[in-house]
Design a protein around this motif. Structure first.
Motif, PDB file in Angstrom:
ATOM      1  N   THR A   1      44.182  25.721  18.558  1.00 55.93           N
ATOM      2  CA  THR A   1      44.395  24.222  17.890  1.00 55.93           C
ATOM      3  C   THR A   1      43.257  23.257  18.294  1.00 55.93           C
ATOM      4  O   THR A   1      42.997  23.017  19.731  1.00 55.93           O
ATOM      5  CB  THR A   1      45.664  23.547  18.198  1.00 55.93           C
ATOM      6  OG1 THR A   1      46.792  24.474  17.561  1.00 55.93           O
ATOM      7  CG2 THR A   1      45.952  22.337  17.505  1.00 55.93           C
ATOM      8  N   VAL A   2      42.667  22.420  17.526  1.00 55.82           N
ATOM      9  CA  VAL A   2      41.749  21.425  18.020  1.00 55.82           C
ATOM     10  C   VAL A   2      42.368  20.099  17.237  1.00 55.82           C
ATOM     11  O   VAL A   2      42.804  19.983  16.145  1.00 55.82           O
ATOM     12  CB  VAL A   2      40.259  21.520  17.528  1.00 55.82           C
ATOM     13  CG1 VAL A   2      39.934  22.967  18.525  1.00 55.82           C
ATOM     14  CG2 VAL A   2      40.146  22.067  16.035  1.00 55.82           C
ATOM     15  N   THR A   3      41.876  18.976  17.857  1.00 51.38           N
ATOM     16  CA  THR A   3      42.264  17.529  17.378  1.00 51.38           C
ATOM     17  C   THR A   3      40.818  16.807  17.467  1.00 51.38           C
ATOM     18  O   THR A   3      39.936  17.134  18.201  1.00 51.38           O
ATOM     19  CB  THR A   3      43.274  16.730  18.272  1.00 51.38           C
ATOM     20  OG1 THR A   3      42.691  16.760  19.491  1.00 51.38           O
ATOM     21  CG2 THR A   3      44.687  17.675  18.407  1.00 51.38           C
TER      22      THR A   3
ATOM     23  N   THR B   1      39.708  12.389  16.556  1.00 51.61           N
ATOM     24  CA  THR B   1      39.894  10.896  16.302  1.00 51.61           C
ATOM     25  C   THR B   1      38.839  10.353  15.827  1.00 51.61           C
ATOM     26  O   THR B   1      37.625  10.328  16.382  1.00 51.61           O
ATOM     27  CB  THR B   1      40.447  10.248  17.433  1.00 51.61           C
ATOM     28  OG1 THR B   1      41.753  11.073  17.883  1.00 51.61           O
ATOM     29  CG2 THR B   1      41.000   8.920  17.224  1.00 51.61           C
TER      30      THR B   1
ATOM     31  N   TYR C   1      38.235  26.853   9.776  1.00 53.65           N
ATOM     32  CA  TYR C   1      39.245  25.900  10.309  1.00 53.65           C
ATOM     33  C   TYR C   1      40.268  25.566   9.249  1.00 53.65           C
ATOM     34  O   TYR C   1      39.888  25.809   7.984  1.00 53.65           O
ATOM     35  CB  TYR C   1      38.816  24.671  10.999  1.00 53.65           C
ATOM     36  CG  TYR C   1      38.249  23.686  10.091  1.00 53.65           C
ATOM     37  CD1 TYR C   1      38.855  22.730   9.505  1.00 53.65           C
ATOM     38  CD2 TYR C   1      36.787  23.974   9.820  1.00 53.65           C
ATOM     39  CE1 TYR C   1      37.954  22.040   8.350  1.00 53.65           C
ATOM     40  CE2 TYR C   1      35.940  22.743   8.859  1.00 53.65           C
ATOM     41  CZ  TYR C   1      36.581  22.116   8.155  1.00 53.65           C
ATOM     42  OH  TYR C   1      36.187  21.067   7.577  1.00 53.65           O
TER      43      TYR C   1
ATOM     44  N   THR D   1      44.470  17.024  13.016  1.00 58.04           N
ATOM     45  CA  THR D   1      44.859  18.396  14.016  1.00 58.04           C
ATOM     46  C   THR D   1      44.333  19.676  13.186  1.00 58.04           C
ATOM     47  O   THR D   1      44.582  19.556  11.812  1.00 58.04           O
ATOM     48  CB  THR D   1      46.208  18.674  14.381  1.00 58.04           C
ATOM     49  OG1 THR D   1      46.689  17.508  15.171  1.00 58.04           O
ATOM     50  CG2 THR D   1      46.361  19.819  15.371  1.00 58.04           C
TER      51      THR D   1
ATOM     52  N   ILE E   1      43.007  22.522   8.268  1.00 58.47           N
ATOM     53  CA  ILE E   1      43.664  21.365   8.722  1.00 58.47           C
ATOM     54  C   ILE E   1      45.236  21.262   8.599  1.00 58.47           C
ATOM     55  O   ILE E   1      45.780  21.788   7.569  1.00 58.47           O
ATOM     56  CB  ILE E   1      43.316  20.167   8.035  1.00 58.47           C
ATOM     57  CG1 ILE E   1      41.554  19.961   8.174  1.00 58.47           C
ATOM     58  CG2 ILE E   1      43.946  18.875   8.129  1.00 58.47           C
ATOM     59  CD1 ILE E   1      41.023  18.780   7.383  1.00 58.47           C
ATOM     60  N   THR E   2      45.783  21.139   9.640  1.00 52.86           N
ATOM     61  CA  THR E   2      47.330  21.288   9.616  1.00 52.86           C
ATOM     62  C   THR E   2      48.035  20.077   9.749  1.00 52.86           C
ATOM     63  O   THR E   2      49.081  19.725   9.370  1.00 52.86           O
ATOM     64  CB  THR E   2      47.884  22.062  10.990  1.00 52.86           C
ATOM     65  OG1 THR E   2      47.279  21.467  12.023  1.00 52.86           O
ATOM     66  CG2 THR E   2      47.321  23.367  10.965  1.00 52.86           C
ATOM     67  N   GLU E   3      47.331  18.766  10.111  1.00 47.36           N
ATOM     68  CA  GLU E   3      47.931  17.462  10.173  1.00 47.36           C
ATOM     69  C   GLU E   3      46.804  16.524  10.180  1.00 47.36           C
ATOM     70  O   GLU E   3      45.762  16.598  10.616  1.00 47.36           O
ATOM     71  CB  GLU E   3      48.698  17.435  11.430  1.00 47.36           C
ATOM     72  CG  GLU E   3      49.377  16.251  11.685  1.00 47.36           C
ATOM     73  CD  GLU E   3      48.646  15.195  12.576  1.00 47.36           C
ATOM     74  OE1 GLU E   3      49.009  13.903  12.497  1.00 47.36           O
ATOM     75  OE2 GLU E   3      47.889  15.512  13.427  1.00 47.36           O
TER      76      GLU E   3
ATOM     77  N   HIS F   1      43.818  10.321  12.822  1.00 40.88           N
ATOM     78  CA  HIS F   1      44.025  11.591  14.099  1.00 40.88           C
ATOM     79  C   HIS F   1      44.314  12.862  13.101  1.00 40.88           C
ATOM     80  O   HIS F   1      45.237  12.807  12.304  1.00 40.88           O
ATOM     81  CB  HIS F   1      45.250  11.219  14.968  1.00 40.88           C
ATOM     82  CG  HIS F   1      45.650  12.372  15.816  1.00 40.88           C
ATOM     83  ND1 HIS F   1      45.024  12.568  17.058  1.00 40.88           N
ATOM     84  CD2 HIS F   1      46.401  13.330  15.729  1.00 40.88           C
ATOM     85  CE1 HIS F   1      45.273  13.811  17.689  1.00 40.88           C
ATOM     86  NE2 HIS F   1      46.426  14.059  16.726  1.00 40.88           N
TER      87      HIS F   1
ATOM     88  N   ILE G   1      36.071  18.092  13.268  1.00 40.37           N
ATOM     89  CA  ILE G   1      36.722  19.248  13.349  1.00 40.37           C
ATOM     90  C   ILE G   1      35.591  20.465  12.878  1.00 40.37           C
ATOM     91  O   ILE G   1      35.534  21.472  13.582  1.00 40.37           O
ATOM     92  CB  ILE G   1      37.936  19.417  12.618  1.00 40.37           C
ATOM     93  CG1 ILE G   1      39.107  18.389  13.087  1.00 40.37           C
ATOM     94  CG2 ILE G   1      38.598  20.846  12.274  1.00 40.37           C
ATOM     95  CD1 ILE G   1      39.982  18.797  14.123  1.00 40.37           C
TER      96      ILE G   1
ATOM     97  N   GLN H   1      43.922  24.206  13.106  1.00 41.36           N
ATOM     98  CA  GLN H   1      43.808  25.422  13.517  1.00 41.36           C
ATOM     99  C   GLN H   1      42.816  26.105  13.377  1.00 41.36           C
ATOM    100  O   GLN H   1      42.264  26.482  12.224  1.00 41.36           O
ATOM    101  CB  GLN H   1      45.171  26.014  13.043  1.00 41.36           C
ATOM    102  CG  GLN H   1      45.189  27.421  13.994  1.00 41.36           C
ATOM    103  CD  GLN H   1      46.922  27.701  13.949  1.00 41.36           C
ATOM    104  OE1 GLN H   1      47.717  27.279  13.472  1.00 41.36           O
ATOM    105  NE2 GLN H   1      47.057  28.823  14.555  1.00 41.36           N
TER     106      GLN H   1
END
Length: 69
Positions: free
Chosen positions: A24-26, A28, A50, A64, A52-54, A62, A39, A66
């Motif tokens: 998982t990467v984040t 901002t 990748y 997040t 995007i999960t959130e 922000h 990302i 995977q």
């Protein structure tokens, strides 16, 4: 019987190796595009795709994601 045990062990190891890769990467940023660009850059450095999960947008975005093989 030995063949079944071998199959179970191989199946378990293959699941563990693929599950251990999930990372998982984040990021901002001030915009959705900026966060997604960060990302995408991280995924490119890792040589992966990748998903995007959130994403949360308040004063800043922000995000997040995977990384996927």
């Amino acid at each position: 019987m030995k063949t079944i045990k071998t199959f179970v062990v191989v199946a378990a190891l293959s699941l563990i190796s693929s599950a251990s890769f999930a990372q998982t990467v984040t990021a901002t940023a001030s915009t959705l595009d900026g966060a997604e660009a960060q990302i995408a850059a991280k995924a490119k450095m890792a040589g992966t795709g990748y998903s995007i999960t959130e994403a949360y947008a308040g004063n800043q975005v922000h995000m997040t994601a995977q990384l996927t093989k």
